[in-house]
Design a protein around this motif. Structure first.
Motif, PDB file in Angstrom:
ATOM      1  N   SER A  58    -175.254 -88.557 -11.522  1.00 21.01           N
ATOM      2  CA  SER A  58    -176.037 -89.712 -11.084  1.00 21.01           C
ATOM      3  C   SER A  58    -175.099 -90.683 -10.381  1.00 21.01           C
ATOM      4  O   SER A  58    -173.877 -90.534 -10.421  1.00 21.01           O
ATOM      5  CB  SER A  58    -176.710 -90.404 -12.275  1.00 21.01           C
ATOM      6  OG  SER A  58    -175.739 -91.060 -13.070  1.00 21.01           O
ATOM      7  N   ARG A  59    -175.681 -91.664  -9.766  1.00 18.63           N
ATOM      8  CA  ARG A  59    -174.897 -92.637  -8.994  1.00 18.63           C
ATOM      9  C   ARG A  59    -173.864 -93.372  -9.852  1.00 18.63           C
ATOM     10  O   ARG A  59    -172.811 -93.770  -9.367  1.00 18.63           O
ATOM     11  CB  ARG A  59    -175.851 -93.627  -8.338  1.00 18.63           C
ATOM     12  CG  ARG A  59    -175.210 -94.560  -7.368  1.00 18.63           C
ATOM     13  CD  ARG A  59    -176.279 -95.303  -6.578  1.00 18.63           C
ATOM     14  NE  ARG A  59    -175.743 -96.470  -5.942  1.00 18.63           N
ATOM     15  CZ  ARG A  59    -175.214 -96.474  -4.722  1.00 18.63           C
ATOM     16  NH1 ARG A  59    -175.185 -95.361  -4.031  1.00 18.63           N
ATOM     17  NH2 ARG A  59    -174.740 -97.583  -4.208  1.00 18.63           N
ATOM     18  N   THR A  60    -174.148 -93.548 -11.125  1.00 24.08           N
ATOM     19  CA  THR A  60    -173.252 -94.311 -12.001  1.00 24.08           C
ATOM     20  C   THR A  60    -172.409 -93.429 -12.929  1.00 24.08           C
ATOM     21  O   THR A  60    -171.633 -93.957 -13.717  1.00 24.08           O
ATOM     22  CB  THR A  60    -174.053 -95.305 -12.844  1.00 24.08           C
ATOM     23  OG1 THR A  60    -175.029 -94.582 -13.603  1.00 24.08           O
ATOM     24  CG2 THR A  60    -174.738 -96.349 -11.968  1.00 24.08           C
TER      25      THR A  60
END
Length: 113
Positions: A90-92
């Protein structure tokens, strides 16, 4: 009497890393931190039997003695130069890294060998 045996893992580098990549990253790019991070990742991946390693910038900074932002900039340069790959769920999430050796694909067999 106590005997302590320390076993150190030895990482073997392709000669290209020291002969060509080091002068290129350190001299031409003026980014010794990128070379340090590349060697660090190579060693960590070698220790993981060639599997991708999941590392945060903070971990890289702590392990190498660099600042977090310097490690982040080094990773950005290595990604741009296609010397490493990074994948995230995921992006994080913390990325997983693999060291790439683009020069290995360019080596052509010598005719007659």
């Amino acid at each position: 009497m106590v005997t302590i045996l320390l076993v150190m893992r030895v990482t073997t580098f392709d000669p290209y890393v020291l002969d060509v990549l080091m002068p290129d990253l350190v001299g031409h790019e003026h980014a010794p931190s990128a070379f340090l991070i590349y060697v660090y990742l190579w060693h960590r991946i070698d220790a993981a039997a060639g599997r991708a390693v999941q590392l945060s910038y903070a971990t890289m900074a702590l392990d190498t003695g660099l600042s977090r932002i310097t490690a982040q900039r080094a990773i950005a340069l290595l990604l741009r130069r296609q010397l490493i790959s990074a994948t995230t769920v995921s992006r994080t999430s913390v990325p997983s890294y693999l060291v790439l050796r683009p020069w290995a694909a360019r080596k052509r067999p010598i005719p007659g060998d």
